[in-house]
Design an enzyme around this catalytic site. Structure first.
Site, mmCIF file in Angstrom:
data_model
loop_
_atom_site.group_PDB
_atom_site.id
_atom_site.type_symbol
_atom_site.label_atom_id
_atom_site.label_comp_id
_atom_site.label_asym_id
_atom_site.label_seq_id
_atom_site.Cartn_x
_atom_site.Cartn_y
_atom_site.Cartn_z
ATOM 1 N N LYS A 42 0.843 -1.205 0.000
ATOM 2 C CA LYS A 42 0.000 0.000 0.000
ATOM 3 C C LYS A 42 0.871 1.245 0.000
ATOM 4 O O LYS A 42 1.904 1.294 0.661
ATOM 5 C CB LYS A 42 -0.876 0.022 1.264
ATOM 6 C CG LYS A 42 -2.184 -0.733 1.092
ATOM 7 C CD LYS A 42 -3.227 -0.223 2.075
ATOM 8 C CE LYS A 42 -3.104 -0.883 3.431
ATOM 9 N NZ LYS A 42 -4.074 -0.466 4.409
ATOM 10 N N ARG A 91 -10.009 3.974 21.838
ATOM 11 C CA ARG A 91 -10.663 5.280 21.820
ATOM 12 C C ARG A 91 -12.130 5.181 22.204
ATOM 13 O O ARG A 91 -12.674 6.057 22.845
ATOM 14 C CB ARG A 91 -10.547 5.909 20.425
ATOM 15 C CG ARG A 91 -9.211 6.500 20.162
ATOM 16 C CD ARG A 91 -8.988 6.690 18.709
ATOM 17 N NE ARG A 91 -8.921 5.402 18.038
ATOM 18 C CZ ARG A 91 -8.522 5.228 16.796
ATOM 19 N NH1 ARG A 91 -8.186 6.254 16.076
ATOM 20 N NH2 ARG A 91 -8.466 4.038 16.270
ATOM 21 N N SER A 129 -6.020 8.862 12.527
ATOM 22 C CA SER A 129 -5.222 9.294 11.366
ATOM 23 C C SER A 129 -6.113 9.509 10.149
ATOM 24 O O SER A 129 -5.875 10.412 9.340
ATOM 25 C CB SER A 129 -4.150 8.248 11.042
ATOM 26 O OG SER A 129 -3.225 8.163 12.092
HETATM 27 P P1 ADP Z 1 -3.312 0.680 13.066
HETATM 28 O O1 ADP Z 1 -3.408 0.801 11.574
HETATM 29 O O2 ADP Z 1 -2.374 -0.404 13.520
HETATM 30 O O3 ADP Z 1 -4.630 0.645 13.793
HETATM 31 P P2 ADP Z 1 -2.982 3.425 13.971
HETATM 32 O O4 ADP Z 1 -1.790 4.275 13.714
HETATM 33 O O5 ADP Z 1 -4.268 3.849 13.393
HETATM 34 O O6 ADP Z 1 -2.524 1.988 13.486
HETATM 35 O O7 ADP Z 1 -3.196 3.233 15.528
HETATM 36 C C1 ADP Z 1 -2.181 2.661 16.332
HETATM 37 C C2 ADP Z 1 -2.705 2.488 17.736
HETATM 38 O O8 ADP Z 1 -2.922 3.765 18.312
HETATM 39 C C3 ADP Z 1 -4.055 1.761 17.833
HETATM 40 O O9 ADP Z 1 -4.042 0.930 18.972
HETATM 41 C C4 ADP Z 1 -5.050 2.866 17.994
HETATM 42 O O10 ADP Z 1 -6.185 2.436 18.705
HETATM 43 C C5 ADP Z 1 -4.235 3.852 18.798
HETATM 44 N N1 ADP Z 1 -4.711 5.210 18.619
HETATM 45 C C6 ADP Z 1 -4.971 5.832 17.453
HETATM 46 N N2 ADP Z 1 -5.431 7.082 17.664
HETATM 47 C C7 ADP Z 1 -5.450 7.248 19.015
HETATM 48 C C8 ADP Z 1 -5.863 8.317 19.881
HETATM 49 N N3 ADP Z 1 -6.384 9.439 19.398
HETATM 50 N N4 ADP Z 1 -5.745 8.138 21.215
HETATM 51 C C9 ADP Z 1 -5.260 6.973 21.698
HETATM 52 N N5 ADP Z 1 -4.887 5.922 20.948
HETATM 53 C C10 ADP Z 1 -4.984 6.053 19.616
#
Ligand code: ADP
Length: 160
Positions: A42, A91, A129
Site C-alpha cells: 500500500k 478510543r 489518522s
Molecule cells: P493501526 O493501523 O495499527 O490501527 P494506527 O496508527 O491507526 O494503526 O493506531 C495505532 C494504535 O494507536 C491503535 O491501537 C489505535 O487504537 C491507537 N490510537 C490511534 N489514535 C489514538 C488516539 N487518538 N488516542 C489513543 N490511541 C490512539
C-alpha cells in the site's frame, strides 16, 4: 530484567492522540519501541521515512522511547526485540471489537506476549489518522490534531 514494550501502528500520520499514548506508556515500561508498520503493498499518505523521522523527533523528550519500522508479523518483530508486551490504544467501544480480535490472534501466534490497552484521553478519543487525512485533503486546520512537525510535513506534501 528490562521490560520492553512495543507500541505498534501505522501512524499515517502520527497524531496528538498517538503522542499522548506514547508519553503515558513511556512511564510504564523501561523501554518503549514505537513500531511503525510498513506495508509494501500500500502507498501510505506519509512516506515511511517521513513518518519515522517525525516520530523520532517527537519522542526526543522521552529518553526511553525509540522508533523502528517493522514489516510482516508484529509478534515476530516483538520476539526479535525480546519484547513481551504490546501496547494499543482504545478510543471507543468501536475500537474494541477489532483490537480484541487482533490481540487474540497475536496470542494464538505468541502465547508469551501480552497486549495491554491504554484508554485514549477524552479530548483525543475522536482523533484518528483517517480523520486527519480527510481534513488535510479538504484544507482544514490541522493544528488541533497533529503536532507542528507533522503539520509541516503534511502541508509540504500537499503543496504542489
Ligand atoms: P493501526 O493501523 O495499527 O490501527 P494506527 O496508527 O491507526 O494503526 O493506531 C495505532 C494504535 O494507536 C491503535 O491501537 C489505535 O487504537 C491507537 N490510537 C490511534 N489514535 C489514538 C488516539 N487518538 N488516542 C489513543 N490511541 C490512539
Amino acid at each position: 530484567m528490562t521490560k520492553t514494550a512495543i507500541y505498534p501502528g501505522s501512524f499515517d500520520p502520527p497524531t496528538r492522540g498517538h503522542l499522548d499514548l506514547i508519553e503515558r506508556a513511556s512511564t510504564l515500561f523501561d523501554h518503549l519501541i514505537v513500531g511503525v508498520g510498513v506495508n509494501t503493498t500500500k502507498t501510505p499518505f506519509i512516506s515511511n521515512e517521513d513518518r519515522v523521522a517525525a516520530l523520532t523527533e517527537l519522542v526526543e523528550p522521552f529518553p526511553n522511547v525509540t522508533v523502528e519500522t517493522f514489516e510482516g508479523l508484529l509478534v515476530t518483530f516483538a520476539r526479535s526485540r525480546d519484547c513481551r508486551i504490546l501496547v494499543r490504544g482504545l478510543r471507543a467501544v468501536t475500537d474494541f471489537d477489532y483490537e480484541f480480535r487482533v490481540a487474540l490472534a497475536n496470542r494464538q501466534l505468541a502465547p508469551e506476549i501480552e497486549t495491554a490497552f491504554l484508554l485514549a484521553r477524552e479530548e483525543y478519543s475522536f482523533l484518528a489518522s483517517s480523520v486527519v487525512r480527510e481534513v488535510a485533503m479538504l484544507g482544514g486546520d490541522l493544528s488541533h490534531f497533529v503536532p507542528p512537525v507533522v503539520e509541516k510535513l503534511i502541508l509540504a506534501q500537499l503543496s504542489p
